[in-house]
Design an enzyme around this catalytic site. Structure first.
Site, PDB file in Angstrom:
ATOM      1  N   CYS A  51      11.489   8.298  -9.042  1.00  0.00           N
ATOM      2  CA  CYS A  51      11.096   8.733  -7.707  1.00  0.00           C
ATOM      3  C   CYS A  51       9.706   9.387  -7.709  1.00  0.00           C
ATOM      4  O   CYS A  51       8.710   8.724  -7.960  1.00  0.00           O
ATOM      5  CB  CYS A  51      12.175   9.661  -7.141  1.00  0.00           C
ATOM      6  SG  CYS A  51      12.027  10.042  -5.388  1.00  0.00           S
ATOM      7  N   HIS A  52       9.606  10.691  -7.459  1.00  0.00           N
ATOM      8  CA  HIS A  52       8.335  11.414  -7.481  1.00  0.00           C
ATOM      9  C   HIS A  52       7.988  11.948  -8.876  1.00  0.00           C
ATOM     10  O   HIS A  52       6.886  12.445  -9.084  1.00  0.00           O
ATOM     11  CB  HIS A  52       8.375  12.597  -6.506  1.00  0.00           C
ATOM     12  CG  HIS A  52       8.300  12.202  -5.066  1.00  0.00           C
ATOM     13  ND1 HIS A  52       9.381  11.669  -4.388  1.00  0.00           N
ATOM     14  CD2 HIS A  52       7.283  12.251  -4.176  1.00  0.00           C
ATOM     15  CE1 HIS A  52       9.029  11.423  -3.146  1.00  0.00           C
ATOM     16  NE2 HIS A  52       7.761  11.761  -2.978  1.00  0.00           N
TER      17      HIS A  52
END
Length: 187
Positions: free
Chosen positions: A111-112
């Site tokens: 994800c991030h």
């Protein structure tokens, strides 16, 4: 016995980790026999973010100051917007990530969390993926960004989002197996 069953894996996280991105790898890897430690900036507990609000807390097994890369076979970096943004300004966290890379040990970011790989300078020229909102950050850091569930380049795996967690965990297992084989061949 598969290498995963005798492996030790660190999950580096702090407050604001995406709940499923920490808990699914933690539980799945433990179910496969791995010893998994939650490593964080401070002792106690860290609280997750569960989609639109604060989630559940998880206990910290070791502080970053107590953790030693030599004790682990792999590193998992959960995302969420808050968690990697806080960690990427912590020199000790970035040094910890770089040390895994320097030792040729698997690193998996979802994800991030690839923001942490950017900060560590590990993505230039590498194939990688991430949550779509940080695609430009990835490209600006020199990554060859791909819109795929999981991208494996050497001993670094990246994944897009929580919908890809099964493939993400399977890739972590694969990397631990390959990493153990490479280290044994080198001995």
């Amino acid at each position: 016995m598969p290498a995963i069953a005798t492996s030790r894996i660190a999950i580096l996280a702090t407050h604001g980790f995406e709940q499923s991105e920490l808990e699914v790898p933690l539980n799945d890897l433990r179910a496969k026999g791995a010893t998994v430690d939650i490593v964080s900036l401070e002792a106690g507990e860290i609280k997750g973010w569960d989609e639109k609000d604060w989630g559940a807390a998880v206990p910290v097994d070791r502080t970053l100051a107590e953790a030693n890369v030599a004790d682990y076979d792999a590193l998992v970096l959960p995302g969420g917007q808050i968690n990697p943004d806080v960690l990427r300004v912590e020199k000790a966290a970035i040094d910890f990530i770089r040390a895994f890379d320097g030792a040729g040990k698997p690193i998996a970011a979802i994800c991030h969390a690839p923001w942490l790989l950017i900060e560590a300078g590990l993505l230039k020229g590498r194939r990688a993926t991430s949550y779509s909102s940080i695609r430009t950050d990835m490209i600006n850091a020199g990554a060859v960004w791909e819109d795929r569930a999981v991208v494996l380049d050497g001993m670094i795996a990246t994944s897009r989002n929580p919908g890809d967690l099964d493939a993400f965990v399977a890739t972590i297992v694969e990397m631990v197996e390959q990493g153990r084989e490479k280290r044994q061949a080198a001995e």
